[in-house]
Scaffold this motif. Structure first.
Motif, PDB file in Angstrom:
ATOM      1  N   VAL A 219      48.114   8.543   6.701  1.00 48.11           N
ATOM      2  CA  VAL A 219      47.477   7.309   7.179  1.00 48.11           C
ATOM      3  C   VAL A 219      46.112   7.603   7.786  1.00 48.11           C
ATOM      4  CG1 VAL A 219      47.640   5.427   8.857  1.00 48.11           C
ATOM      5  CG2 VAL A 219      49.652   6.090   7.522  1.00 48.11           C
ATOM      6  N   LEU A 220      46.035   8.643   8.601  1.00 48.61           N
ATOM      7  CA  LEU A 220      44.766   8.969   9.262  1.00 48.61           C
ATOM      8  C   LEU A 220      43.700   9.388   8.251  1.00 48.61           C
ATOM      9  CD1 LEU A 220      46.083  10.896  12.399  1.00 48.61           C
ATOM     10  CD2 LEU A 220      45.169   8.559  12.313  1.00 48.61           C
ATOM     11  N   GLU A 221      44.082  10.181   7.275  1.00 46.22           N
ATOM     12  CA  GLU A 221      43.114  10.609   6.260  1.00 46.22           C
ATOM     13  C   GLU A 221      42.556   9.413   5.489  1.00 46.22           C
ATOM     14  OE1 GLU A 221      45.133  15.022   5.476  1.00 46.22           O
ATOM     15  OE2 GLU A 221      45.674  13.294   4.226  1.00 46.22           O
ATOM     16  N   ARG A 222      43.389   8.423   5.290  1.00 44.97           N
ATOM     17  CA  ARG A 222      42.980   7.226   4.539  1.00 44.97           C
ATOM     18  C   ARG A 222      42.200   6.237   5.391  1.00 44.97           C
ATOM     19  NH1 ARG A 222      47.829   5.829   3.061  1.00 44.97           N
ATOM     20  NH2 ARG A 222      48.148   4.176   4.589  1.00 44.97           N
ATOM     21  N   GLU A 223      42.605   6.072   6.652  1.00 37.98           N
ATOM     22  CA  GLU A 223      42.081   4.974   7.458  1.00 37.98           C
ATOM     23  C   GLU A 223      40.944   5.363   8.415  1.00 37.98           C
ATOM     24  OE1 GLU A 223      42.886   1.862   6.941  1.00 37.98           O
ATOM     25  OE2 GLU A 223      44.364   2.442   5.418  1.00 37.98           O
ATOM     26  N   LEU A 224      40.907   6.592   8.878  1.00 38.73           N
ATOM     27  CA  LEU A 224      39.873   6.955   9.849  1.00 38.73           C
ATOM     28  C   LEU A 224      38.442   6.771   9.319  1.00 38.73           C
ATOM     29  CD1 LEU A 224      41.417  10.102  11.594  1.00 38.73           C
ATOM     30  CD2 LEU A 224      41.197   7.779  12.514  1.00 38.73           C
ATOM     31  N   PRO A 225      38.175   7.069   8.039  1.00 36.25           N
ATOM     32  CA  PRO A 225      36.811   6.824   7.546  1.00 36.25           C
ATOM     33  C   PRO A 225      36.394   5.354   7.579  1.00 36.25           C
ATOM     34  CG  PRO A 225      37.966   8.351   6.100  1.00 36.25           C
ATOM     35  CD  PRO A 225      38.991   7.781   7.036  1.00 36.25           C
ATOM     36  N   LYS A 226      37.347   4.439   7.771  1.00 39.19           N
ATOM     37  CA  LYS A 226      37.042   3.005   7.789  1.00 39.19           C
ATOM     38  C   LYS A 226      36.741   2.474   9.194  1.00 39.19           C
ATOM     39  CE  LYS A 226      40.375   2.366   3.995  1.00 39.19           C
ATOM     40  NZ  LYS A 226      41.641   1.676   3.590  1.00 39.19           N
ATOM     41  N   LEU A 227      36.876   3.322  10.216  1.00 34.57           N
ATOM     42  CA  LEU A 227      36.741   2.838  11.593  1.00 34.57           C
ATOM     43  C   LEU A 227      35.374   2.228  11.865  1.00 34.57           C
ATOM     44  CD1 LEU A 227      38.516   5.590  13.738  1.00 34.57           C
ATOM     45  CD2 LEU A 227      39.367   3.316  13.139  1.00 34.57           C
ATOM     46  N   LYS A 228      34.319   2.886  11.409  1.00 36.38           N
ATOM     47  CA  LYS A 228      32.970   2.403  11.695  1.00 36.38           C
ATOM     48  C   LYS A 228      32.765   0.994  11.150  1.00 36.38           C
ATOM     49  CE  LYS A 228      28.127   3.825  11.593  1.00 36.38           C
ATOM     50  NZ  LYS A 228      27.163   4.882  11.155  1.00 36.38           N
ATOM     51  N   ALA A 229      33.279   0.747   9.949  1.00 34.29           N
ATOM     52  CA  ALA A 229      33.141  -0.582   9.353  1.00 34.29           C
ATOM     53  C   ALA A 229      33.921  -1.636  10.121  1.00 34.29           C
ATOM     54  CB  ALA A 229      33.612  -0.543   7.895  1.00 34.29           C
ATOM     55  N   GLN A 230      34.889  -1.198  10.944  1.00 31.05           N
ATOM     56  CA  GLN A 230      35.671  -2.121  11.765  1.00 31.05           C
ATOM     57  C   GLN A 230      35.104  -2.242  13.182  1.00 31.05           C
ATOM     58  OE1 GLN A 230      40.138  -1.782  11.015  1.00 31.05           O
ATOM     59  NE2 GLN A 230      39.434   0.065  10.002  1.00 31.05           N
TER      60      GLN A 230
END
Length: 259
Positions: A219-230
């Motif tokens: 989950v972290l590998e998939r979702e952490l790169p999306k944090l900035k966009a959120q």
């Protein structure tokens, strides 16, 4: 008459264009920090933590076969290293228990720090009974202050007094907000991550703790790169301590004071 009205309107618009600009409100910041506990058991697994795309904090258990080696690797990778200190009901040669005298607690803490090099601070592994012991926690915070280490309260119990004792003496400290993987499924972990993101937007910051389970890492590998966009700023735990200025969040106390 119509011409006079138009000229008057144009003059008003011109004046407005040259007026002082309205004050702008700085965008609301939402900070997130991530700690991964229970490291030192399995090097290939734990190296996935080092590969996560951001300032993950590594919490290493002293009684694991690769504690020192992984601490060195994490330090070389630029990650913050913490001692993940076993506390009752945890067992083992380093574990703290309420019945132990201060001299024995110090002996075990000294040995744990030697087992995990490059530590900047500690957090408790388990510890639901131990972190409720006021005298032991007061001693620990004073000892960490002497060693120039910070403390993270994992908040494994609602009866914890650890963060409150840290706050009393001004020790650099924060408390955990969200456990990511009490339920070890990707769906549940994703939900907990979204809970942390929502909390960060609501109160300005959130501290997450997870473990190096395959589901958590996926989950972290998939979702952490999306944090900035959120709208999330992922920051390391030292900066989070500065952001919170040792104040308790609403879930941990009242008016900034731990209860």
């Amino acid at each position: 008459m119509r011409l006079r009205f138009i000229l008057s309107l144009l003059c008003c618009l011109a004046g407005a264009a040259h007026a002082a600009p309205a004050e702008t409100v700085a965008p609301h910041k939402a900070y997130l920090s991530l700690i991964i506990d229970d490291l030192g058991q399995n090097l290939p697994r734990d190296r996935r933590v080092l590969a996560l795309p951001g300032p993950v904090t590594t919490a290493i258990m002293p009684d694991t076969p690769h504690a020192a080696e992984f601490a060195r690797e994490a330090h070389r990778a630029g990650k913050i290293v913490m001692l993940h200190m076993p506390m009752d009901p945890a067992t083992g040669p380093f574990a703290w228990h309420p019945e132990l005298p201060i001299e024995e607690l110090q002996k075990r803490l000294d040995a744990a720090f030697k087992a995990v090099p490059y530590t900047s601070g500690i957090n408790n592994h388990m510890g639901s009974r131990m972190t409720a012991q006021q005298s032991a926690m007061a001693w620990l915070m004073a000892e960490l202050q002497r060693r120039h280490k910070f403390f993270i309260d994992s908040r494994t119990s609602a009866q914890t007094v650890a963060a409150a004792e840290a706050q009393k003496i001004g020790l650099a400290s924060v408390s955990r907000d969200v456990f990511l993987d009490d339920e070890r499924t990707e769906a549940a972990i994703f939900t907990q991550l979204q809970t942390a993101i929502s909390l960060a937007h609501k109160q300005g910051s959130a501290v997450m703790i997870g473990h190096p389970y395959p589901q958590t890492l996926a989950v972290l590998e998939r979702e952490l790169p999306k944090l900035k966009a959120q709208g999330i700023d992922w920051i390391d735990i030292k900066l989070m301590i500065s952001v919170r200025s040792n104040k308790a969040m609403v879930g941990h106390g009242k008016d900034g004071v731990y209860r």
